[in-house]
Design a protein around this motif. Structure first.
Motif, short mmCIF file in Angstrom:
data_model
loop_
_atom_site.label_atom_id
_atom_site.label_comp_id
_atom_site.label_asym_id
_atom_site.label_seq_id
_atom_site.Cartn_x
_atom_site.Cartn_y
_atom_site.Cartn_z
N PHE A 138 1.24 -1.00 -0.11
CA PHE A 138 -0.09 -0.02 0.47
C PHE A 138 0.75 1.40 -0.14
N PHE A 139 1.88 1.46 1.40
CA PHE A 139 2.61 2.49 0.86
C PHE A 139 3.80 2.17 -0.59
N ASN A 140 4.07 1.68 -1.27
CA ASN A 140 5.06 1.64 -1.81
C ASN A 140 4.44 1.90 -2.59
N GLY B 288 9.49 5.22 10.09
CA GLY B 288 8.25 5.22 8.78
C GLY B 288 8.48 6.43 8.64
N CYS B 289 9.74 6.51 7.81
CA CYS B 289 9.84 7.96 7.37
C CYS B 289 9.47 9.04 5.84
N GLY B 290 9.02 7.15 5.45
CA GLY B 290 7.95 7.98 3.49
C GLY B 290 9.55 7.80 2.99
N SER B 291 8.52 9.12 2.43
CA SER B 291 9.50 9.86 1.85
C SER B 291 9.82 10.74 1.81
N GLY B 292 10.07 11.23 3.23
CA GLY B 292 11.00 12.08 3.68
C GLY B 292 10.46 13.57 3.96
N VAL B 293 8.97 13.14 4.31
CA VAL B 293 8.65 14.88 4.24
C VAL B 293 9.05 15.75 5.90
N VAL B 294 9.31 15.17 6.52
CA VAL B 294 9.99 15.41 7.44
C VAL B 294 11.54 16.40 7.45
N VAL C 160 14.59 5.83 7.83
CA VAL C 160 13.53 4.35 7.58
C VAL C 160 13.01 4.16 7.44
N ASP C 161 12.24 3.30 6.21
CA ASP C 161 11.17 3.18 6.01
C ASP C 161 11.17 1.17 5.93
N TYR C 162 10.12 0.38 5.91
CA TYR C 162 10.19 -0.57 5.32
C TYR C 162 9.73 -0.74 3.76
N ALA C 163 9.04 0.15 3.11
CA ALA C 163 8.80 0.09 2.34
C ALA C 163 10.18 0.69 1.00
N GLU C 164 10.34 -0.14 0.41
CA GLU C 164 11.82 0.39 -0.28
C GLU C 164 11.58 1.70 -1.01
N LYS C 165 10.63 1.27 -1.60
CA LYS C 165 10.49 2.95 -2.77
C LYS C 165 10.02 3.87 -2.18
N MET C 166 9.25 3.81 -1.06
CA MET C 166 9.58 5.07 -0.20
C MET C 166 10.62 5.66 0.52
N ILE C 167 12.06 4.78 0.05
CA ILE C 167 13.37 4.83 0.68
C ILE C 167 14.29 5.56 -0.28
N ALA D 266 16.26 0.85 4.81
CA ALA D 266 14.96 -0.35 4.39
C ALA D 266 15.01 -1.29 5.09
N CYS D 267 14.57 -1.09 5.84
CA CYS D 267 14.32 -2.06 7.08
C CYS D 267 12.88 -1.60 7.81
N ASP D 268 12.57 -3.06 8.58
CA ASP D 268 11.51 -2.72 9.61
C ASP D 268 11.92 -1.69 10.67
N ALA D 269 10.96 -1.68 11.34
CA ALA D 269 11.24 -0.35 12.22
C ALA D 269 11.92 -1.14 13.77
N LEU D 270 11.77 -2.72 13.56
CA LEU D 270 12.22 -3.49 14.84
C LEU D 270 13.06 -4.31 14.47
N PHE E 20 6.76 10.02 13.51
CA PHE E 20 6.20 10.82 12.80
C PHE E 20 4.89 10.21 11.86
N SER E 21 3.98 10.12 12.26
CA SER E 21 2.64 10.22 11.23
C SER E 21 2.77 8.48 10.69
N CYS E 22 2.91 7.28 11.44
CA CYS E 22 3.31 6.17 11.21
C CYS E 22 3.19 4.64 11.97
N PRO F 213 0.28 4.12 13.88
CA PRO F 213 -0.35 3.25 14.29
C PRO F 213 -0.47 1.73 13.17
N HIS F 214 0.46 2.15 11.77
CA HIS F 214 1.06 1.15 11.17
C HIS F 214 2.20 0.05 11.76
N PHE F 215 2.31 -0.11 13.58
CA PHE F 215 3.68 -0.76 13.39
C PHE F 215 2.59 -2.27 14.30
#
Ligand SMILES: C[S@@+](CC[C@H](N)C(=O)[O-])C[C@H]1O[C@@H](n2cnc3c(N)ncnc32)[C@H](O)[C@@H]1O
Length: 213
Positions: free
Chosen positions: A16-18, A63-69, A86-93, A109-113, A128-130, A132-134
């Motif tokens: 969904f995020f990729n 859970g940085c996504g495409s880096g809004v912060v 850090v984000d597990y969705a490689e396309k976001m990274i 590109a890895c899981d928060a864990l 930031f803004s991530c 609930p998804h964990f």
């Protein structure tokens, strides 16, 4: 490999995020008036008033996504500081890397864990803004607490209240059950990870937890 990573929902959510990675900033942050990704400038100004970014430290953007912060944090950092995206969705990274080329930034590109940093090496972990998804939220909080140095800070932030955010997620298939837990649960999770809560704000348009190791 934990059970959660074998679950279909885990992969569906990541896809969904990729699938949205290249459009993410337009989808969430585009101000039609200026055609810039500045829709939430006032909320970011408030966030970084409330949260003091360690200027010389290591900041983890989980859970940085495409880096809004990134454009909001970089000006607060010294030339020797580090920002780890850090984000597990490689396309976001990939998109984040394409947009942000500052030498202080590194990308994982890895899981928060599964963040490969030494325990006690991080000054601030920002979710930031991530959050609930964990899937295993207590494990993520404990994992991030382990990465923090003594005196380091965990920040969980959204530009919605918990109620607004949970309502918003119900509209989107693979994330429809991704909820921000209630205040009591969040307080207990933070205490169980050995962190001291300094601030809990849950109001319309702004949610902030600050906790210290
Ligand atoms: C709602 S998006 C927010 C992205 C970014 N923080 C922003 O505000 O634009 C949530 C992000 O968290 C990431 N994410 C979700 N679960 C994750 C996990 N277990 N480990 C690492 N990243 C995760 C997703 O890939 C997605 O990029």
């Amino acid at each position: 490999m934990s059970e959660q990573k074998n679950s279909g929902l885990y992969h569906e959510r990541r896809e969904f995020f990729n699938e949205r990675a290249e459009r993410w900033l337009d989808l969430c942050y585009l101000d039609p008036a200026t055609e810039q990704h500045s829709l939430h400038d006032p909320q970011f100004a408030r966030l970084f008033e409330e949260v003091k970014v360690p200027a010389d430290g290591v900041v983890l953007d989980v859970g940085c996504g495409s880096g809004v912060v990134v454009p909001y944090i970089l000006p607060l950092l010294s030339p020797t500081a580090r920002l780890v995206e850090v984000d597990y969705a490689e396309k976001m990274i990939a998109e984040n890397r394409r947009l942000h080329r500052d030498p202080r930034i590194s990308f994982m590109a890895c899981d928060a864990l599964a963040i490969d940093l030494p325990p006690g090496s991080v000054d601030m972990a920002l979710c930031f803004s991530c959050f609930p998804h964990f899937e295993d939220k207590p494990a993520v909080v404990k994992g991030l607490a382990n990465l923090l140095r003594n005196g380091g800070q965990l920040v969980i932030a959204h530009f919605n209240s918990a109620h607004e955010l949970n309502h918003h997620h119900r509209k989107f298939g693979p994330v429809q059950h991704d909820m921000l837990p209630d205040e009591m649960t969040m307080r207990a999770m933070i205490a169980d990870a050995g962190l001291a809560l300094e601030c809990f704000i849950d109001q319309s348009g702004f949610y902030l937890i600050k906790a210290w190791k």
